[in-house]
Motif scaffolding. Structure first.
Motif, mmCIF file in Angstrom:
data_model
loop_
_atom_site.group_PDB
_atom_site.id
_atom_site.type_symbol
_atom_site.label_atom_id
_atom_site.label_comp_id
_atom_site.label_asym_id
_atom_site.label_seq_id
_atom_site.Cartn_x
_atom_site.Cartn_y
_atom_site.Cartn_z
ATOM 1 N N VAL A 230 0.787 -1.183 0.100
ATOM 2 C CA VAL A 230 -0.190 0.029 0.082
ATOM 3 C C VAL A 230 0.881 1.268 0.013
ATOM 4 O O VAL A 230 0.593 2.256 -0.759
ATOM 5 C CB VAL A 230 -0.932 -0.016 1.123
ATOM 6 N N ASN A 231 1.874 1.247 0.779
ATOM 7 C CA ASN A 231 2.718 2.351 1.040
ATOM 8 C C ASN A 231 4.039 2.658 0.099
ATOM 9 O O ASN A 231 4.714 3.391 0.133
ATOM 10 C CB ASN A 231 3.222 2.764 2.309
ATOM 11 N N THR A 232 4.195 1.456 -0.705
ATOM 12 C CA THR A 232 5.342 1.423 -1.461
ATOM 13 C C THR A 232 5.023 1.347 -3.240
ATOM 14 O O THR A 232 5.894 1.364 -3.944
ATOM 15 C CB THR A 232 6.232 0.053 -1.287
ATOM 16 N N THR A 233 3.987 1.405 -3.484
ATOM 17 C CA THR A 233 3.490 1.665 -4.983
ATOM 18 C C THR A 233 2.541 2.792 -5.203
ATOM 19 O O THR A 233 1.892 3.207 -4.251
ATOM 20 C CB THR A 233 2.819 0.013 -5.385
ATOM 21 N N ASP A 234 2.507 3.076 -6.555
ATOM 22 C CA ASP A 234 1.626 4.266 -6.791
ATOM 23 C C ASP A 234 0.017 3.911 -7.045
ATOM 24 O O ASP A 234 -0.327 3.900 -8.172
ATOM 25 C CB ASP A 234 2.159 5.084 -7.915
ATOM 26 N N SER A 235 -0.589 3.434 -5.793
ATOM 27 C CA SER A 235 -1.831 2.811 -5.988
ATOM 28 C C SER A 235 -2.968 3.849 -5.664
ATOM 29 O O SER A 235 -4.171 3.785 -5.967
ATOM 30 C CB SER A 235 -1.930 1.783 -4.886
ATOM 31 N N ALA A 236 -2.676 4.934 -5.087
ATOM 32 C CA ALA A 236 -3.709 5.873 -4.781
ATOM 33 C C ALA A 236 -3.960 6.789 -6.038
ATOM 34 O O ALA A 236 -3.311 6.888 -6.734
ATOM 35 C CB ALA A 236 -3.259 6.854 -3.526
ATOM 36 N N VAL A 237 -5.316 7.219 -5.858
ATOM 37 C CA VAL A 237 -5.949 7.781 -7.403
ATOM 38 C C VAL A 237 -6.421 8.901 -6.722
ATOM 39 O O VAL A 237 -7.479 9.275 -5.923
ATOM 40 C CB VAL A 237 -6.604 6.766 -7.908
ATOM 41 N N ARG A 238 -6.347 10.077 -7.646
ATOM 42 C CA ARG A 238 -7.067 11.137 -7.370
ATOM 43 C C ARG A 238 -7.799 11.754 -8.513
ATOM 44 O O ARG A 238 -7.084 11.865 -9.596
ATOM 45 C CB ARG A 238 -6.077 12.486 -6.740
ATOM 46 N N ILE A 239 -8.939 11.996 -8.760
ATOM 47 C CA ILE A 239 -9.669 12.416 -10.120
ATOM 48 C C ILE A 239 -10.377 13.518 -9.879
ATOM 49 O O ILE A 239 -10.877 13.858 -9.052
ATOM 50 C CB ILE A 239 -10.667 11.246 -10.358
ATOM 51 N N THR A 240 -9.974 14.455 -10.837
ATOM 52 C CA THR A 240 -10.500 15.695 -10.831
ATOM 53 C C THR A 240 -11.485 16.009 -12.100
ATOM 54 O O THR A 240 -11.119 15.741 -13.151
ATOM 55 C CB THR A 240 -9.347 17.019 -10.888
ATOM 56 N N HIS A 241 -12.729 16.423 -11.774
ATOM 57 C CA HIS A 241 -13.464 16.675 -13.020
ATOM 58 C C HIS A 241 -13.322 18.089 -13.148
ATOM 59 O O HIS A 241 -13.906 18.902 -12.321
ATOM 60 C CB HIS A 241 -15.123 16.209 -12.446
ATOM 61 N N LYS A 242 -12.704 18.330 -14.197
ATOM 62 C CA LYS A 242 -12.390 19.795 -14.605
ATOM 63 C C LYS A 242 -13.574 20.743 -14.725
ATOM 64 O O LYS A 242 -13.527 21.764 -14.227
ATOM 65 C CB LYS A 242 -11.390 19.974 -15.771
ATOM 66 N N PRO A 243 -14.909 20.427 -15.332
ATOM 67 C CA PRO A 243 -15.770 21.173 -15.644
ATOM 68 C C PRO A 243 -16.351 21.701 -14.333
ATOM 69 O O PRO A 243 -16.962 22.548 -14.322
ATOM 70 C CB PRO A 243 -16.817 20.358 -16.569
#
Length: 352
Positions: A230-243
């Motif tokens: 969990v803390n050693t791979t790029d598993s976290a995701v952030r999604i931004t809805h631009k409009p």
């Protein structure tokens, strides 16, 4: 007019009974499911319609006998009681036939966040999370944690057909205020804290179209407790809805794909609710209207530990069973709020 409504209920209910016994309908899964749902939804009205017919027959019979035999105390009492019950049934039938919220059958995504009150607000958010998940479990609904951490709780609630989670949990959206002595308070002073709850009907892919070009998706390394990966791979995701500017982050799962899927579910729910709010502003369905700012003065309900009572400010209902409510026994509050919603819908329909 009520007699016409009763006749319509009887005709529709009889038609549904015939459909459910028709071999062609039984063999068509979609038609049978739709007919079954319509039957269950109309069944309470059909029971009231049958009682209305019985009370009307009793009243008519009593009138005829009184006309033939003169005044009789027992017949007079029967006539008066039948008339009184007919008036009650007329109101009950109109209420039960009020058009339902089209989102009532949906599952929900619930977001709980600390409001005013510092660390105590974070603890209160956790108490609300336990209260609502216990309520869901008591109802036989399934709960699914989506993101838990830093005093915030995002989770899904799935009901079993024909029930819908939104029909129950939509009344929990808003600012919940607590008045109690925090465990960290050495002088026994009562503190007032809040937590905000947003209840979002979960939207399907077909209900909310999201252009992939409108999304900015960032991946990063998860923080906080977790397994080795969990803390050693790029598993976290952030999604931004631009409009819209809506941002959803997920990091609880080991898999980037799982976190992305959960984030998209929450994003769809927020966009769906925003669209509803724009179309039906009078219903005040927007997330901002539910949550407000989290200030102490903005509240839908107050939980007073010292007096062991709970007050719902929307319907001015006061109950003295705080412990049971915190254990998820919210049935009395929900029933009262559902009745209030039906009455308001009925009044709005009459005005229209």
């Amino acid at each position: 007019m009520i007699d016409d409504l009763v006749s319509q209920i009887e005709a529709r209910f009889g038609g549904l009974q015939e459909e459910l016994s028709d071999p062609e309908v039984i063999g068509d899964r979609a038609r049978f499911t739709a007919a079954s749902r319509a039957y269950r939804e109309l069944e309470p009205a059909a029971r009231l319609a049958a009682e209305y017919r019985r009370a009307a027959d009793d009243a008519e019979g009593a009138r005829e006998l009184l006309a033939e035999d003169g005044d009789d105390p027992e017949l007079r009492a029967l006539l008066e009681s039948s008339r009184a019950r007919l008036e009650e049934l007329e109101d009950e039938i109109r209420l039960v036939m009020v058009e339902r919220d089209p989102n009532d059958d949906k599952n929900v995504i619930v977001e709980i966040r600390p409001g005013a009150g510092g660390d105590e607000a974070g603890l209160w958010a956790g108490d609300l999370y336990r209260m609502l998940t216990r309520y869901a479990e008591r109802l036989g609904f399934q709960t699914e944690p989506l993101s838990i951490g830093d005093g915030t709780y995002t989770f899904a609630i799935k009901a079993r057909p024909p029930d819908g989670a939104y029909s129950v949990f939509k009344f929990e959206g808003g600012t919940h205020r607590v008045q109690r002595v925090p465990e960290t308070e050495s002088q026994g002073r009562i503190h007032t804290s809040t937590a905000t709850v947003a209840v979002l009907p979960e939207a399907e892919d077909v209900e909310v179209e999201i252009d992939p070009n409108d999304l900015q998706i960032d991946v990063y390394r998860s923080s906080g407790p977790g397994g080795q990966s969990v803390n050693t791979t790029d598993s976290a995701v952030r999604i931004t809805h631009k409009p819209s500017g809506i941002v959803v982050s997920m990091q609880d799962e080991k898999s980037q794909l799982q976190n992305r899927e959960r984030a998209m579910r929450v994003l769809r729910a927020r966009l769906y609710e925003r669209a509803l709010a724009e179309q039906q502003a009078e219903v005040a369905a927007s997330r901002a209207a539910q949550v407000g700012t989290g200030e102490r003065a903005e509240k839908i309900r107050t939980y007073n530990y010292g007096e062991r009572r709970v007050k719902d400010h929307r319907i001015n209902l006061l109950v003295h069973n705080l412990d049971a409510i915190l254990m998820g026994e919210l049935d009395e509050l929900t029933a009262a709020l559902q009745d209030d919603e039906k009455r308001r819908r009925l009044e709005e329909k009459a005005v229209a």
